[in-house]
Design an enzyme around this catalytic site. Structure first.
Site, PDB file in Angstrom:
ATOM      1  CB  CYS A   1      -1.799   4.495   4.630  1.00 33.54           C
ATOM      2  SG  CYS A   1      -3.304   4.168   3.690  1.00 33.54           S
ATOM      3  CB  SER A   2      -0.886   0.356   6.660  1.00 36.10           C
ATOM      4  OG  SER A   2      -1.931   1.013   7.356  1.00 36.10           O
ATOM      5  CB  CYS A   3      -5.010  -0.493   2.213  1.00 36.82           C
ATOM      6  SG  CYS A   3      -5.670   1.187   2.404  1.00 36.82           S
TER       7      CYS A   3
ATOM      8  CB  CYS B   1      -0.924   0.043   1.216  1.00 33.74           C
ATOM      9  SG  CYS B   1      -1.907   1.568   1.235  1.00 33.74           S
TER      10      CYS B   1
HETATM   11 FE    FE Z   1      -3.630   2.284   2.501  1.00 37.26          FE
END
Ligand code: FE
Length: 202
Positions: A107-109, A104
């Site tokens: 961010c951190s999906c 991602c």
């Molecule tokens: Fe994300």
């Protein structure tokens, strides 16, 4: 910031969780080490086991595999696997010619229902930036050297689309049961930064 990703603002869920954690620590109800253990469990042990079940089923049931690659949310639902951050999951299949890896970039999906919580490195700037610019180098850092003729496909996750890599079934596992196969499947192989290593039957 993009509305397609997690709300990481000071009022977002992450901030609220942090505040709640602080409150519980102050009240003496929990301690930080305990929380670290819980996070570790969801990150490494409990979380990815769901994904491992999905992979093992796909390896042993061609019709399920087809459904998984067509509609991962519905296929995971067949195994009772669903939940937050999993409404738009897509499964991508590794083959001898194609290797998929997931990032991602913003961010951190991450597909929580099948993989649990994302590891720290997945959220790091180094991984998020280099996975796209130098995927082969990143894989090498993870100890995975792919031949030049293997195509690497990098999938950029978002809240609208979260990816699960279906790794290749390792050789020598023809007689393995579904549970034995699931035990071989690692989190990293489902993010696409590792292969599933062959293992001897107990
Ligand atoms: Fe994300």
């Amino acid at each position: 910031m993009s509305g397609n990703h997690h709300d990481t603002s000071e009022h977002g869920p992450a901030a609220r969780v942090k505040a709640l954690e602080q409150l519980l620590i102050e009240k003496g109800l929990i301690d930080s080490a305990g929380i670290d253990q819980i996070v570790d469990a969801y990150e490494n042990k409990i979380g990815p086991r769901n994904g491992a079940r999905v992979v093992a089923r796909a390896w042993t049931d061609p019709a399920f595999k087809k459904r998984l690659l067509t509609d991962a949310v519905a296929a995971c639902g067949e195994l009772g696997i669903a939940g937050p951050e999993g409404g738009h999951m897509v499964a991508v299949e590794n083959t001898p010619r194609v290797h998929n890896m997931v990032v991602c970039t913003l961010c951190s999906c991450y597909p929580w229902p099948v993989l649990g919580l994302p590891p720290v490195w997945y959220k790091s700037f180094a991984y998020r930036s280099r996975a796209v610019s130098d995927p082969r180098g990143v894989l090498r850092d993870f100890g995975l050297e792919l031949p030049d003729d293997v195509e690497i496909r990098v999938w950029d996750s978002s809240a609208e689309q979260r990816y699960l890599v279906l790794p290749e079934r390792p050789p020598g596992t023809e007689n393995f049961t579904e549970d034995e196969l699931a035990a071989l499947v690692t989190r990293d192989s489902m993010i696409g930064v590792a292969k599933v290593a062959p293992a001897k039957k107990q």
